[in-house]
Enzyme design. Structure first.
Site, PDB file in Angstrom:
ATOM      1  N   HIS A 166       0.797  -1.027   0.229  1.00 35.94           N
ATOM      2  CA  HIS A 166      -0.046   0.133  -0.154  1.00 35.94           C
ATOM      3  C   HIS A 166       0.801   1.250   0.046  1.00 35.94           C
ATOM      4  CE1 HIS A 166      -3.064  -2.822   2.428  1.00 35.94           C
ATOM      5  NE2 HIS A 166      -3.185  -2.862   0.772  1.00 35.94           N
ATOM      6  N   GLU A 169       1.497   4.182   2.742  1.00 32.90           N
ATOM      7  CA  GLU A 169       2.224   3.298   3.920  1.00 32.90           C
ATOM      8  C   GLU A 169       3.616   3.437   4.022  1.00 32.90           C
ATOM      9  OE1 GLU A 169       0.337  -0.331   4.396  1.00 32.90           O
ATOM     10  OE2 GLU A 169      -1.781   0.366   4.417  1.00 32.90           O
ATOM     11  N   HIS A 259       3.649  -2.984   6.749  1.00 26.74           N
ATOM     12  CA  HIS A 259       2.483  -2.084   6.542  1.00 26.74           C
ATOM     13  C   HIS A 259       2.302  -1.193   7.597  1.00 26.74           C
ATOM     14  CE1 HIS A 259       0.488  -4.540   3.261  1.00 26.74           C
ATOM     15  NE2 HIS A 259       1.068  -5.463   3.818  1.00 26.74           N
ATOM     16  N   GLU A 335       2.368  -4.159  11.331  1.00 22.85           N
ATOM     17  CA  GLU A 335       1.640  -2.840  11.087  1.00 22.85           C
ATOM     18  C   GLU A 335       2.323  -1.809  11.995  1.00 22.85           C
ATOM     19  OE1 GLU A 335      -0.569  -2.241   9.033  1.00 22.85           O
ATOM     20  OE2 GLU A 335      -1.468  -3.927   8.444  1.00 22.85           O
TER      21      GLU A 335
END
Length: 376
Positions: A166, A169, A259, A335
């Site tokens: 993504h 990010e 991410h 994350e």
């Protein structure tokens, strides 16, 4: 007064302005997609004057909860990025104001990681005798999909790391840079010892087209790459197609997919408990990995994160689930926050590139401790 986005990862649209306290903006949608949240623009004005900004379509962005307790990042020199107090008013509009200390300033959703820096990272890394640079395919826009092979490919253990599926990010590529930096440090005993047993395959930016275009989540064709892993195509998701193809050739013994999360103010991992092949061995590896990482880096925690998938109900279009099932190996999505780490807040910078970089370096610690236990 002037607002400009004609640069790598620029994204904002001006709706109206009275030149001082009511500059109304909106975030542009991703290319060929409905996702939107990433913004990045340059503002020029009068030194000493205070300017007010409103993101008028904040309520229509992809992750509205991401604006709660969020502060915009800003920089005068594009090196040091600080937070600007922001308010999500009535859960509709993101507002912030700033008094100019210099003639121009950059504002962004998170500290950018430019395509130029990406290219510098690739070219500098290949100068190490430990590293090879391979172009494994082209993106939709015709850019190179870059892979760094760090270590000896004849080693038994194959560890894959991907970042920035993504594109908005950006903390993911800062994290990958930290991991690469430590792996290439010939004075680091841990990385040298780890490379005696394993080779790393690192894709620092899976989505260079989306990164350059100023997208949050999509590639140039509008695909969310982290939903393409079961059936990628060269036309729609070549980035996943080529990486997956090479993984099947090399094998995978451990996988980290890096991410950022818009809403949760924590660093955490998502494992593979929902895949059909999940076993006690993989569960044990996951628990050991998390315990070691918490011990060496307090930015990481395991109390807050995503809900665990029920057995057999993982979404196999997602990278970490597909890899876990395909190779029966340790596989994590890592994350990091767009906001701040609520456990260790820093009002000046929030979560930052520096902390992402350091997290990337400490990811080697659990991998070093577990390398002998990974799948053969």
């Amino acid at each position: 007064m002037n607002i400009n986005t004609s640069f790598d990862s620029g994204n904002i649209e001006v709706i109206s302005s009275d030149n001082t306290h009511n500059i109304q903006l909106q975030v542009r949608t991703d290319s060929n997609s409905e996702f939107k949240q990433w913004f990045h623009f340059k503002f020029s004005g009068d030194v000493g004057k205070s300017y007010g900004f409103e993101l008028t379509n904040a309520k229509d962005c992809s992750y509205v909860e991401g604006w709660q307790n969020y502060n915009v990042v800003a920089s005068y020199d594009r090196q040091y990025w600080f937070r600007v107090d922001s308010e999500f008013t009535d859960e509709k509009t993101l507002k912030f104001s700033h008094t100019l200390e210099q003639d121009s300033i950059y504002f962004a959703y998170f500290e950018p990681y430019s395509y130029e820096r990406h290219q510098n990272l690739i070219q500098a890394s290949q100068l190490s005798g430990l590293c090879q640079h391979k172009v494994i395919g082209q993106t939709v826009d015709g850019r190179d999909l870059d892979l760094l092979v760090i270590g000896d490919e004849t080693k038994d253990k194959k560890i894959w790391v991907t970042a920035r599926q993504h594109p908005g990010e950006t903390m993911a590529e800062w994290c990958a840079e930290g991991l690469i930096d430590r792996l290439l440090d010939s004075d680091d005993a841990l990385s040298r010892s780890l490379l005696d047993k394993a080779v790393f395959y690192v894709v620092p930016n899976m989505n260079v087209d989306g990164s350059y275009r100023g997208n949050l989540r999509s590639n140039a064709a509008g695909a969310n790459l982290n939903r393409e892993w079961q059936n990628p195509t060269v036309e729609k998701s070549p980035e996943v197609f080529y990486v997956r193809q090479l993984m099947q050739k090399t094998g995978v013994d451990a996988f980290l997919d890096l991410h950022g999360d818009e809403a949760l103010p924590y660093v955490f991992v998502a494992g593979s408990e929902g895949v059909p092949s999940y076993s006690d061995k993989i569960k044990s590896l996951e628990e050991e990995f998390k315990a070691i990482l918490m011990a060496v880096n307090p930015d990481f925690q395991d109390e807050y994160g995503y809900d665990k998938d029920e057995p057999g109900k993982a979404n196999l279009t997602v990278a970490n689930a597909w890899v876990a099932e395909e190779f029966n190996c340790l596989s994590f999505t890592l994350e990091m926050p767009f906001k701040d780490n609520a456990n260790l807040p820093n009002k000046e910078t929030g979560w930052s590139s520096e902390r992402s970089f350091l997290l990337g370096q400490t990811l080697l610690n659990p991998l070093y401790q577990l390398v002998d236990k990974l799948r053969s």
